[in-house]
Design a protein around this motif. Structure first.
Motif, PDB file in Angstrom:
ATOM      1  N   THR A 238     -15.082 -76.506 -68.058  1.00  0.00           N
ATOM      2  CA  THR A 238     -15.022 -77.902 -68.513  1.00  0.00           C
ATOM      3  C   THR A 238     -15.704 -78.842 -67.527  1.00  0.00           C
ATOM      4  OG1 THR A 238     -12.909 -77.411 -69.596  1.00  0.00           O
ATOM      5  CG2 THR A 238     -13.485 -79.730 -69.290  1.00  0.00           C
ATOM      6  N   LEU A 239     -15.402 -78.688 -66.244  1.00  0.00           N
ATOM      7  CA  LEU A 239     -15.992 -79.561 -65.229  1.00  0.00           C
ATOM      8  C   LEU A 239     -17.506 -79.389 -65.166  1.00  0.00           C
ATOM      9  CD1 LEU A 239     -15.475 -81.626 -63.000  1.00  0.00           C
ATOM     10  CD2 LEU A 239     -15.194 -79.714 -61.394  1.00  0.00           C
ATOM     11  N   TYR A 240     -17.976 -78.162 -65.349  1.00  0.00           N
ATOM     12  CA  TYR A 240     -19.427 -77.906 -65.337  1.00  0.00           C
ATOM     13  C   TYR A 240     -20.124 -78.700 -66.441  1.00  0.00           C
ATOM     14  CZ  TYR A 240     -23.725 -75.464 -66.580  1.00  0.00           C
ATOM     15  OH  TYR A 240     -25.012 -75.170 -66.931  1.00  0.00           O
ATOM     16  N   LEU A 241     -19.575 -78.654 -67.654  1.00  0.00           N
ATOM     17  CA  LEU A 241     -20.192 -79.388 -68.765  1.00  0.00           C
ATOM     18  C   LEU A 241     -20.170 -80.898 -68.515  1.00  0.00           C
ATOM     19  CD1 LEU A 241     -18.730 -77.374 -71.787  1.00  0.00           C
ATOM     20  CD2 LEU A 241     -21.026 -77.209 -70.803  1.00  0.00           C
ATOM     21  N   ILE A 244     -22.834 -81.774 -65.855  1.00  0.00           N
ATOM     22  CA  ILE A 244     -24.185 -81.685 -66.416  1.00  0.00           C
ATOM     23  C   ILE A 244     -24.515 -82.953 -67.210  1.00  0.00           C
ATOM     24  CG2 ILE A 244     -25.555 -80.501 -68.170  1.00  0.00           C
ATOM     25  CD1 ILE A 244     -25.549 -79.004 -65.619  1.00  0.00           C
ATOM     26  N   ILE A 245     -23.556 -83.423 -67.997  1.00  0.00           N
ATOM     27  CA  ILE A 245     -23.781 -84.647 -68.792  1.00  0.00           C
ATOM     28  C   ILE A 245     -23.950 -85.861 -67.881  1.00  0.00           C
ATOM     29  CG2 ILE A 245     -22.746 -86.200 -70.488  1.00  0.00           C
ATOM     30  CD1 ILE A 245     -21.342 -83.770 -71.703  1.00  0.00           C
ATOM     31  N   VAL A 246     -23.068 -86.000 -66.869  1.00  0.00           N
ATOM     32  CA  VAL A 246     -23.159 -87.132 -65.944  1.00  0.00           C
ATOM     33  C   VAL A 246     -24.472 -87.084 -65.162  1.00  0.00           C
ATOM     34  CG1 VAL A 246     -22.123 -88.196 -63.900  1.00  0.00           C
ATOM     35  CG2 VAL A 246     -20.668 -87.384 -65.755  1.00  0.00           C
ATOM     36  N   GLY A 247     -24.863 -85.893 -64.710  1.00  0.00           N
ATOM     37  CA  GLY A 247     -26.115 -85.755 -63.973  1.00  0.00           C
ATOM     38  C   GLY A 247     -27.320 -86.139 -64.807  1.00  0.00           C
ATOM     39  N   ALA A 248     -27.318 -85.751 -66.084  1.00  0.00           N
ATOM     40  CA  ALA A 248     -28.435 -86.098 -66.970  1.00  0.00           C
ATOM     41  C   ALA A 248     -28.521 -87.609 -67.168  1.00  0.00           C
ATOM     42  CB  ALA A 248     -28.266 -85.390 -68.312  1.00  0.00           C
ATOM     43  N   ILE A 249     -27.369 -88.261 -67.372  1.00  0.00           N
ATOM     44  CA  ILE A 249     -27.362 -89.718 -67.559  1.00  0.00           C
ATOM     45  C   ILE A 249     -27.835 -90.425 -66.286  1.00  0.00           C
ATOM     46  CG2 ILE A 249     -25.883 -91.718 -67.983  1.00  0.00           C
ATOM     47  CD1 ILE A 249     -24.138 -89.914 -69.738  1.00  0.00           C
ATOM     48  N   TYR A 250     -27.385 -89.951 -65.124  1.00  0.00           N
ATOM     49  CA  TYR A 250     -27.788 -90.568 -63.850  1.00  0.00           C
ATOM     50  C   TYR A 250     -29.293 -90.445 -63.629  1.00  0.00           C
ATOM     51  CZ  TYR A 250     -28.130 -91.402 -58.827  1.00  0.00           C
ATOM     52  OH  TYR A 250     -28.489 -91.875 -57.594  1.00  0.00           O
ATOM     53  N   CYS A 251     -29.849 -89.263 -63.892  1.00  0.00           N
ATOM     54  CA  CYS A 251     -31.292 -89.060 -63.717  1.00  0.00           C
ATOM     55  C   CYS A 251     -32.088 -89.951 -64.662  1.00  0.00           C
ATOM     56  CB  CYS A 251     -31.648 -87.593 -63.940  1.00  0.00           C
ATOM     57  SG  CYS A 251     -31.071 -86.482 -62.640  1.00  0.00           S
ATOM     58  N   LEU A 252     -31.607 -90.115 -65.886  1.00  0.00           N
ATOM     59  CA  LEU A 252     -32.307 -90.967 -66.848  1.00  0.00           C
ATOM     60  C   LEU A 252     -32.302 -92.425 -66.391  1.00  0.00           C
ATOM     61  CD1 LEU A 252     -33.740 -91.253 -69.568  1.00  0.00           C
ATOM     62  CD2 LEU A 252     -31.490 -91.508 -70.647  1.00  0.00           C
ATOM     63  N   LEU A 253     -31.164 -92.913 -65.895  1.00  0.00           N
ATOM     64  CA  LEU A 253     -31.077 -94.295 -65.420  1.00  0.00           C
ATOM     65  C   LEU A 253     -31.970 -94.521 -64.200  1.00  0.00           C
ATOM     66  CD1 LEU A 253     -27.217 -94.934 -65.776  1.00  0.00           C
ATOM     67  CD2 LEU A 253     -29.063 -95.719 -67.294  1.00  0.00           C
ATOM     68  N   GLN A 254     -31.987 -93.545 -63.278  1.00  0.00           N
ATOM     69  CA  GLN A 254     -32.844 -93.672 -62.096  1.00  0.00           C
ATOM     70  C   GLN A 254     -34.317 -93.636 -62.480  1.00  0.00           C
ATOM     71  OE1 GLN A 254     -31.843 -94.334 -58.941  1.00  0.00           O
ATOM     72  NE2 GLN A 254     -29.820 -94.560 -59.876  1.00  0.00           N
ATOM     73  N   ASP A 285     -30.587 -81.228 -69.430  1.00  0.00           N
ATOM     74  CA  ASP A 285     -30.435 -81.078 -70.880  1.00  0.00           C
ATOM     75  C   ASP A 285     -30.569 -79.609 -71.304  1.00  0.00           C
ATOM     76  OD1 ASP A 285     -30.031 -83.746 -71.154  1.00  0.00           O
ATOM     77  OD2 ASP A 285     -32.091 -84.225 -71.733  1.00  0.00           O
ATOM     78  N   ILE A 286     -31.556 -78.927 -70.746  1.00  0.00           N
ATOM     79  CA  ILE A 286     -31.763 -77.513 -71.095  1.00  0.00           C
ATOM     80  C   ILE A 286     -30.567 -76.674 -70.661  1.00  0.00           C
ATOM     81  CG2 ILE A 286     -33.198 -75.491 -70.636  1.00  0.00           C
ATOM     82  CD1 ILE A 286     -35.594 -77.361 -70.428  1.00  0.00           C
ATOM     83  N   PHE A 287     -30.076 -76.931 -69.435  1.00  0.00           N
ATOM     84  CA  PHE A 287     -28.915 -76.187 -68.942  1.00  0.00           C
ATOM     85  C   PHE A 287     -27.703 -76.425 -69.831  1.00  0.00           C
ATOM     86  CE2 PHE A 287     -31.007 -75.005 -65.071  1.00  0.00           C
ATOM     87  CZ  PHE A 287     -30.239 -73.964 -64.555  1.00  0.00           C
ATOM     88  N   PHE A 288     -27.516 -77.649 -70.270  1.00  0.00           N
ATOM     89  CA  PHE A 288     -26.360 -77.962 -71.106  1.00  0.00           C
ATOM     90  C   PHE A 288     -26.422 -77.208 -72.435  1.00  0.00           C
ATOM     91  CE2 PHE A 288     -24.352 -80.533 -74.435  1.00  0.00           C
ATOM     92  CZ  PHE A 288     -23.064 -80.622 -73.937  1.00  0.00           C
ATOM     93  N   LEU A 289     -27.567 -77.225 -73.091  1.00  0.00           N
ATOM     94  CA  LEU A 289     -27.697 -76.549 -74.386  1.00  0.00           C
ATOM     95  C   LEU A 289     -27.541 -75.039 -74.249  1.00  0.00           C
ATOM     96  CD1 LEU A 289     -30.657 -78.571 -75.970  1.00  0.00           C
ATOM     97  CD2 LEU A 289     -28.230 -78.715 -76.531  1.00  0.00           C
ATOM     98  N   LYS A 539     -20.839 -72.187 -58.737  1.00  0.00           N
ATOM     99  CA  LYS A 539     -21.912 -72.530 -57.795  1.00  0.00           C
ATOM    100  C   LYS A 539     -22.649 -73.787 -58.239  1.00  0.00           C
ATOM    101  CE  LYS A 539     -22.672 -67.599 -56.922  1.00  0.00           C
ATOM    102  NZ  LYS A 539     -23.626 -66.469 -57.062  1.00  0.00           N
ATOM    103  N   LEU A 540     -22.917 -73.891 -59.537  1.00  0.00           N
ATOM    104  CA  LEU A 540     -23.630 -75.063 -60.040  1.00  0.00           C
ATOM    105  C   LEU A 540     -22.807 -76.340 -59.887  1.00  0.00           C
ATOM    106  CD1 LEU A 540     -25.452 -73.861 -63.290  1.00  0.00           C
ATOM    107  CD2 LEU A 540     -26.391 -74.237 -61.016  1.00  0.00           C
TER     108      LEU A 540
END
Length: 664
Positions: A238-241, A244-254, A285-289, A539-540
């Motif tokens: 659960t925490l991994y998913l 991944i979502i938070v990281g994708a949103i942060y990268c998009l905003l940056q 995004d790829i990792f999440f899917l 690890k991720l």
């Protein structure tokens, strides 16, 4: 040690009356590879001495004036070398070299378009668009004593960047724009390698902080997994998913923020940072899917992995010393990087000082020339890092395997030998360092070959203008090497288990492990794949958390040019550290599975003496895997017309009942 007693290479293990492992009567194995490893490290010391003598790290992260003098450095130290090589240019050398130890910033005078000078501090007063011919407070030039008018500026990458007043119309700032263009050009002219090494030196405290965070998170995850197996498995997923979502949103905003900044100021590093954020957003995004699809596919088998993790946690509870052994690995890796990073920094800043005549200014300028020996020393030093890390991880895996094997092959778990982890470590150090050096060398050479292939791929793409044929061929080669690397890693782990138990050479242990796995492929692969995937998610998680924290810290440091590179290094180190900690669980599972497979071949339970060493829980778990595989094969049958259909649940329950009766 006879083959008949402990099994042939390609035949099943047989029952032995006085069976006792790990084997205590051993001899040193693979001594040649140990000598080769020692000789290689002697070469590493020679390379380090060469770098310390030839290099000057300030050349990487300090700017230079228009004559080539490095800011913040006493350039007069080069006088002896230059005078020896240019005896006829003594006056020019004396006029050129300047002690700039106290001058750390580079100033670009608006009056002199093609020249820049080193100063102590960036000016805080003055208007670049309204410079007077005579200034009340002028900046003295240390070369020709001419004074320049200061303008209000702010330090950026150790360069004094013009600071505009908000009330001034930007369209009228022609002088400011020209000066900004000069500063931007000086930043963009820096080589990628130079920028990367300079950023690593500047962000050393970020790297150390990230290492500390990675160690704490990894140990907490490992300790909690030992106590609460079921909870930690589902919590990790659960925490991994979520991450991944938070990281994708942060990268998009940056990415969007940097795109707006790059539109105002065309600095190449800003554009490259924004591109990297976009790349990371796509990767997230790829990792999440892929992870979501894989989790849906293996959802039924996760319970089986939880069962074997319970068995592993039981072993770790009895062998508490194994939990703390990763700290030894962490200490060795930290010492390795404390040695490797400064040496690499000196190597990258190595070069022979020389004089170059500038036709435009009709003066001699200071320049540095790198030789092939410096490039070769850098490659040698980099390969030493790969090999040494692989060797340290091999030492960790072998030590854990020997300790867990001692636990498994002891019938009375309440009467375990004293300090099994320490004894396993000492056995490896005394007898098998050569075998570990050989196994790690094979893996390191494969990784280096992959990097060389990527370098060749980049060159070919430029030469062939991104030919589809070249792309297809190189992609195929890269995929094959990647699959080979995964297989070598898997075989190495299991080879270290056999090596730690029986004391054979690396090649002999690898062959034994290969045939043992081949004879029990269903049992091993059913658990190994899903178990490794759950540990990979752990690890991720550590890597993503450390990566996000390091990016935030890097963005707060204005001296970093390409700040995502230190963050990427922090992520790589975090993944390596988490791998070292979670390899405890990984090696525990692998050792238990491999020992169980051998146990089933040696002890069939026909007599009291041939009772297996495995616990009742482990026997039940492995039988469930066998039954599940058989049920899957029998769940699809054909009718009289040849059409396939699935059996219903009642039929499958009937199969399970008949199998239970057969087992009884």
């Amino acid at each position: 040690m006879s083959e008949g007693k402990y099994g042939d290479l390609d035949s099943p293990f047989e029952y032995v009356e006085d069976f006792e492992v790990p084997v205590q009567d051993r001899k040193c194995k693979d001594i040649f590879w140990l000598f080769l490893f020692i000789l290689f490290w002697i070469g590493m010391v020679i390379v380090a001495i060469f770098g310390f003598v030839q290099g000057e790290p300030k050349r990487l992260y300090y700017p230079s004036d228009y004559r080539g003098n490095v800011c913040g450095y006493d350039n007069t130290k080069l006088e002896g070398h230059l005078t020896k090589n240019y005896p006829n240019l003594t006056k020019e050398i004396d006029h050129l070299l300047t002690d700039l130890t106290e001058s750390h910033y580079c100033f670009f005078p608006a009056e002199d378009y093609r020249k820049e000078y080193c100063i102590q501090d960036c000016p805080k007063e003055g208007d670049i668009n309204n410079l007077k011919e005579t200034c009340d407070r002028a900046l003295p030039n240390y070369l020709n004593k001419f004074k320049f008018c200061p303008y209000k500026s702010t330090p950026y990458l150790r360069r004094c960047f013009p600071q505009k007043d908000e009330e001034i119309n930007n369209n009228s700032n022609s002088t400011s724009s020209e000066t900004e263009d000069r500063i931007v050009e000086s930043v963009n002219d820096l080589g990628y390698i130079t920028q990367i090494m300079a950023d690593l030196v500047q962000g050393w405290y970020i790297i150390l902080t990230s290492i500390f965070i990675a160690v704490i998170l990894s140990f907490v995850w490992l300790y909690t997994m030992r106590k609460f197996v079921t909870f930690m498995v589902w919590f990790t997923i659960t925490l991994y998913l979520i991450i991944i979502i938070v990281g994708a949103i942060y990268c998009l905003l940056q990415y969007q923020q940097l795109q707006e900044k790059s539109d105002d100021l065309e600095i190449g590093n800003t554009q490259r940072n924004s591109t990297l954020f976009l790349v990371f957003f796509i990767i997230f995004d790829i990792f999440f899917l892929l992870s979501l699809i894989l989790l849906i596919y293996i959802r039924k088998r996760i319970k089986l992995v939880i069962a074997v993790l319970h068995e592993a946690s039981r072993a770790l509870s009895d062998m508490k010393g194994v939990l703390f052994f990763p700290f030894v690995v962490f200490l060795l890796i930290v010492l390795l990087f404390v040695w490797w990073v400064p040496v690499m920094t000196f190597l990258m800043s190595s070069g022979t000082a020389r004089l170059v005549f500038d036709d435009d200014d009709a003066v001699y300028k200071l320049d540095y020339e790198n030789s092939r020996s410096v490039n070769g020393a850098g490659i040698y030093h980099f390969f030493g890092l790969i090999w040494s890390i692989a060797f340290i991880l091999a030492l960790s895996q072998g030590t854990i395997a020997g300790a867990i094997a001692t636990w498994y092959w002891t019938r009375d778990k309440n009467n375990l030998p004293d300090n099994p982890t320490l004894k396993s470590f000492l056995r490896l150090v005394r007898y098998h360092l050569g075998s570990l050096a050989f196994g790690s060398l094979v893996l390191a050479m494969l990784q280096l070959f992959q990097m060389i292939l990527k370098f060749i791929n980049a060159k070919l793409e430029r030469a062939s203008k991104e030919s589809k044929m070249v792309k297809c061929f190189m992609c195929t080669c890269h995929c094959c090497l990647l699959c080979l690397e995964k297989w070598i890693r898997f075989l190495n782990r299991n080879s270290y288990i056999i090596l730690a138990v029986y004391g054979d050479s690396f090649c002999k242990s690898a062959k034994k492990a290969f045939f043992l796995i081949s004879r029990n492929i269903v049992r091993v692969m059913a658990v190994d794949f899903i178990g490794d995937f759950i540990l990979f998610l752990g690890k991720l998680i550590v890597t993503c958390i450390v990566g996000i924290v390091s990016v935030i810290m890097c963005r707060a440091n204005d001296d970093l040019t390409f700040y995502l590179i230190p963050a990427l290094v922090c992520g790589i180190l975090a993944y390596s550290i988490s791998s070292a900690f979670m390899s405890v669980v990984e090696m525990t599972i692998d050792t238990i599975l491999l020992s169980f497979c051998e146990d089933c071949e040696r002890h069939d339970g026909s007599t009291v003496d041939q009772e297996p060493y495995a616990t009742e829980e482990l026997l039940e778990f492995m039988n469930n895997i066998k039954h599940e595989k058989k049920n899957e094969n029998e769940a699809i049958i054909q009718d009289a017309d040849g059409n396939e259909y699935e059996k219903d649940d009642n039929e499958l329950e009937g199969i399970d009942s008949s199998q239970d009766e057969d087992n009884k």
